[in-house]
Design an enzyme around this catalytic site. Sequence first.
Site, mmCIF file in Angstrom:
data_model
loop_
_atom_site.group_PDB
_atom_site.id
_atom_site.type_symbol
_atom_site.label_atom_id
_atom_site.label_comp_id
_atom_site.label_asym_id
_atom_site.label_seq_id
_atom_site.Cartn_x
_atom_site.Cartn_y
_atom_site.Cartn_z
ATOM 1 C CG ASP A 14 -7.344 0.328 7.434
ATOM 2 O OD1 ASP A 14 -8.272 -0.493 7.433
ATOM 3 O OD2 ASP A 14 -7.039 1.023 6.449
ATOM 4 C CG ASP A 16 -8.171 -3.101 2.097
ATOM 5 O OD1 ASP A 16 -7.586 -3.658 1.164
ATOM 6 O OD2 ASP A 16 -8.979 -3.682 2.846
#
Length: 228
Positions: A14, A16
Amino acid sequence: MAATTIPRPVLVLDLDNTLLHTIPAVHLAPGEAYLLRRPPPTQPGQQQQMFFDMAATHGYLTKLRPFVRTFLREAGAMYDLRICTMGTRAYAHHMARLLDPDGALFSPSRIVAREDLKEGDRKGLDDVVPGGDVRAVVILDDTVEVWEKHLDNLVPVRPYDYFAGRWRRGKSFAQMRMDEEAEGGLAKALDLLRRAHEMFLDQGAGGDLREVLRRLRKKPELRVPRRC
């Protein structure tokens, strides 16, 4: 008789709050506006960690998580790296260039963004490794819920919130003019990923990273803390 090869495992990352934190400049909290006037100095020999993009409508700031470049270099030596994010494709490719300026780790085909997801509010391994063997995939993400179909593959990491944003309670790292320790979330995750890689190879052909992760989760010293 030809030897059976062991597939190179895949690590899905991922963006953020896992590898970095991005915020629109208009959402900076009191005590953070100094970042627009006086960015944190870069030490000699140290790569840039804070980035400003004022070409956008309101402009935004991105802070890379401490240890992230070491994490990517060492994880990339063991795993094929992929990005899977709820952010837009343009955003994802821009963040990939900040993390990997030479393009050695994240070619465009290794980046899955919001427009590529079959389910807009969920992430799926079919989006990232279509037709691939999910037994050879591990996921690193700060949000558990978006991977509800692949929890056995997931290593949750403590979220990285450098800026206060609109939802955080208490002072942010930026407001306190400090940062997460270098031996923080990503360093702990890397320790687990090293062990998982070793154990996966030891299983030989037909190995299953999901089973490896189940075994590692039982070891308190290797557990990666979840969101508080």
